[in-house]
Design a protein around this motif. Sequence first.
Motif, PDB file in Angstrom:
ATOM      1  N   ASP A  84      29.829  43.402  45.405  1.00 45.10           N
ATOM      2  CA  ASP A  84      30.201  41.989  45.251  1.00 45.10           C
ATOM      3  C   ASP A  84      29.037  41.152  44.729  1.00 45.10           C
ATOM      4  O   ASP A  84      29.227  40.282  43.873  1.00 45.10           O
ATOM      5  CB  ASP A  84      30.704  41.415  46.587  1.00 45.10           C
ATOM      6  N   THR A  85      27.831  41.405  45.256  1.00 48.29           N
ATOM      7  CA  THR A  85      26.644  40.667  44.797  1.00 48.29           C
ATOM      8  C   THR A  85      26.411  40.914  43.311  1.00 48.29           C
ATOM      9  O   THR A  85      26.175  39.977  42.544  1.00 48.29           O
ATOM     10  CB  THR A  85      25.396  41.117  45.602  1.00 48.29           C
ATOM     11  N   ALA A  86      26.515  42.182  42.895  1.00 49.93           N
ATOM     12  CA  ALA A  86      26.295  42.507  41.477  1.00 49.93           C
ATOM     13  C   ALA A  86      27.375  41.880  40.601  1.00 49.93           C
ATOM     14  O   ALA A  86      27.080  41.339  39.527  1.00 49.93           O
ATOM     15  CB  ALA A  86      26.260  44.020  41.294  1.00 49.93           C
ATOM     16  N   LEU A  87      28.625  41.905  41.074  1.00 52.58           N
ATOM     17  CA  LEU A  87      29.722  41.308  40.295  1.00 52.58           C
ATOM     18  C   LEU A  87      29.516  39.809  40.130  1.00 52.58           C
ATOM     19  O   LEU A  87      29.746  39.255  39.052  1.00 52.58           O
ATOM     20  CB  LEU A  87      31.073  41.563  40.991  1.00 52.58           C
ATOM     21  N   SER A  88      29.059  39.155  41.205  1.00 56.88           N
ATOM     22  CA  SER A  88      28.918  37.697  41.129  1.00 56.88           C
ATOM     23  C   SER A  88      27.834  37.315  40.128  1.00 56.88           C
ATOM     24  O   SER A  88      27.908  36.263  39.497  1.00 56.88           O
ATOM     25  CB  SER A  88      28.671  37.090  42.509  1.00 56.88           C
ATOM     26  N   LYS A  89      26.831  38.192  39.949  1.00 55.32           N
ATOM     27  CA  LYS A  89      25.802  37.913  38.923  1.00 55.32           C
ATOM     28  C   LYS A  89      26.410  37.931  37.523  1.00 55.32           C
ATOM     29  O   LYS A  89      25.884  37.321  36.600  1.00 55.32           O
ATOM     30  CB  LYS A  89      24.684  38.953  39.006  1.00 55.32           C
ATOM     31  N   LEU A  90      27.519  38.656  37.365  1.00 55.91           N
ATOM     32  CA  LEU A  90      28.215  38.689  36.075  1.00 55.91           C
ATOM     33  C   LEU A  90      29.320  37.637  36.014  1.00 55.91           C
ATOM     34  O   LEU A  90      30.130  37.615  35.084  1.00 55.91           O
ATOM     35  CB  LEU A  90      28.845  40.072  35.851  1.00 55.91           C
ATOM     36  N   GLY A  91      29.384  36.808  37.066  1.00 56.98           N
ATOM     37  CA  GLY A  91      30.408  35.771  37.129  1.00 56.98           C
ATOM     38  C   GLY A  91      31.783  36.315  37.483  1.00 56.98           C
ATOM     39  O   GLY A  91      32.799  35.679  37.206  1.00 56.98           O
ATOM     40  N   LYS A  92      31.807  37.511  38.102  1.00 52.48           N
ATOM     41  CA  LYS A  92      33.094  38.096  38.491  1.00 52.48           C
ATOM     42  C   LYS A  92      33.244  38.065  40.004  1.00 52.48           C
ATOM     43  O   LYS A  92      32.253  38.109  40.733  1.00 52.48           O
ATOM     44  CB  LYS A  92      33.149  39.573  38.054  1.00 52.48           C
ATOM     45  N   LYS A  93      34.490  38.046  40.449  1.00 55.25           N
ATOM     46  CA  LYS A  93      34.744  38.056  41.878  1.00 55.25           C
ATOM     47  C   LYS A  93      35.587  39.289  42.204  1.00 55.25           C
ATOM     48  O   LYS A  93      36.565  39.564  41.502  1.00 55.25           O
ATOM     49  CB  LYS A  93      35.502  36.772  42.252  1.00 55.25           C
ATOM     50  N   GLY A  94      35.191  40.020  43.223  1.00 53.76           N
ATOM     51  CA  GLY A  94      35.937  41.212  43.614  1.00 53.76           C
ATOM     52  C   GLY A  94      37.284  40.848  44.209  1.00 53.76           C
ATOM     53  O   GLY A  94      37.381  39.891  44.974  1.00 53.76           O
ATOM     54  N   THR A  95      38.338  41.582  43.814  1.00 54.71           N
ATOM     55  CA  THR A  95      39.637  41.363  44.450  1.00 54.71           C
ATOM     56  C   THR A  95      40.133  42.676  45.046  1.00 54.71           C
ATOM     57  O   THR A  95      39.801  43.757  44.555  1.00 54.71           O
ATOM     58  CB  THR A  95      40.695  40.820  43.459  1.00 54.71           C
ATOM     59  N   PHE A  96      40.913  42.555  46.100  1.00 52.47           N
ATOM     60  CA  PHE A  96      41.374  43.727  46.832  1.00 52.47           C
ATOM     61  C   PHE A  96      42.885  43.690  47.030  1.00 52.47           C
ATOM     62  O   PHE A  96      43.456  42.623  47.225  1.00 52.47           O
ATOM     63  CB  PHE A  96      40.711  43.772  48.219  1.00 52.47           C
ATOM     64  N   ILE A  97      43.510  44.858  46.963  1.00 47.39           N
ATOM     65  CA  ILE A  97      44.918  44.963  47.355  1.00 47.39           C
ATOM     66  C   ILE A  97      44.989  46.064  48.408  1.00 47.39           C
ATOM     67  O   ILE A  97      44.539  47.190  48.170  1.00 47.39           O
ATOM     68  CB  ILE A  97      45.830  45.325  46.153  1.00 47.39           C
ATOM     69  N   GLN A  98      45.501  45.719  49.563  1.00 46.12           N
ATOM     70  CA  GLN A  98      45.612  46.657  50.689  1.00 46.12           C
ATOM     71  C   GLN A  98      44.291  47.390  50.940  1.00 46.12           C
ATOM     72  O   GLN A  98      44.263  48.599  51.145  1.00 46.12           O
ATOM     73  CB  GLN A  98      46.760  47.643  50.458  1.00 46.12           C
ATOM     74  N   GLY A  99      43.202  46.632  50.901  1.00 48.48           N
ATOM     75  CA  GLY A  99      41.891  47.186  51.217  1.00 48.48           C
ATOM     76  C   GLY A  99      41.224  47.942  50.080  1.00 48.48           C
ATOM     77  O   GLY A  99      40.107  48.418  50.226  1.00 48.48           O
ATOM     78  N   MET A 100      41.899  48.056  48.932  1.00 50.84           N
ATOM     79  CA  MET A 100      41.321  48.780  47.797  1.00 50.84           C
ATOM     80  C   MET A 100      40.814  47.788  46.746  1.00 50.84           C
ATOM     81  O   MET A 100      41.530  46.852  46.376  1.00 50.84           O
ATOM     82  CB  MET A 100      42.371  49.682  47.136  1.00 50.84           C
TER      83      MET A 100
END
Length: 306
Positions: A84-100
Amino acid sequence: MTTPTAPSAAAEAPVPIAPRDKAEILAQALPYIRKYHGRTMVIKYGGNAMTEPELQQGFAADVVLLKLVGMNPVVVHGGGPQIDTALSKLGKKGTFIQGMRVTDQETMDVVEWVLGGEVQQDIVGLINGAGGKAVGLTGFDGGMIRARKLKMKDKDNPEVEHDVGQVGDIVSIDPSVVKTLQDDQFIPVISPIGFGEGNASFNINADVVAGKLAEVLHAEKLVLLTNTPGVLDKSGKLLTDLSAREIDALFADGTISGGMLPKIASALDAARSGVKAVHIIDGRVPHAMLLEILTEQAYGTMIRAR
Ligand code: ADP
Ligand code: MG
């Protein structure tokens, strides 16, 4: 004398132990050391449990201790918060469906360098620093984890399928590279990345990898270190042991959600496939793993096949 107010477990000042008690505690570990000699212990080190440097060092030292007293620890690591930290540096936000984690190509690249690079090598370095010999692997190494795209059914409506991108479903695990390393004094540290057709990479939930690996290695124990005291009921109370039927009920009434969904599902699969003991424990408690493996006290939640 004042009684200290309950500090967080990690910050707790060590209480001095009388030499006699120390000797007693050490002697109590002997039956467990004897019982588990030469046995495989698969340890999932959750991304959420590895946030504090002191806890990380304690974890590495515990793994080395298990190896030196004759067990075969195999570490599978996660890294959700680190991704998540690495994604946020790229301006992305992690999303999850049913824990995946929904994994598009860009996220897959991040997963590969964060898990297969940074996080894996941090753990390898810590174990080496504690006197062990760790070897980092991904599922590509030794052709270990073969995967295909996960077809994820909706948990309430099996007619509906979710597309979670490059998330892998394990086709097979070839544990020969792990066995070779174990026999040779090494401690394998595995990143949950699988390979598929055309050399594609897949992001696989680390609990799923740990569960399946425990099964194919005929592990004595599967220990999942996470950031809660174990599985909690609706009122937040710890459930110390759970059977398959009780787990079905917790799924059905929504008590289990998010990352706990794949965790419990793979814990149960492992228990059903012959892994003798499956435990979900709090990785934020210093030396939680040693307490679980080398003392009679039960910690966290134990998962039973029946
Ligand atoms: P890890 O990095 O250890 O895999 P996850 O975030 O994937 O951690 O899974 C653990 C999380 O699952 C807990 O922190 C909690 O937020 C969530 N969770 C959902 N339901 C439960 C439950 N019934 N008991 C405990 N934790 C739960
Ligand atoms: Mg998780």
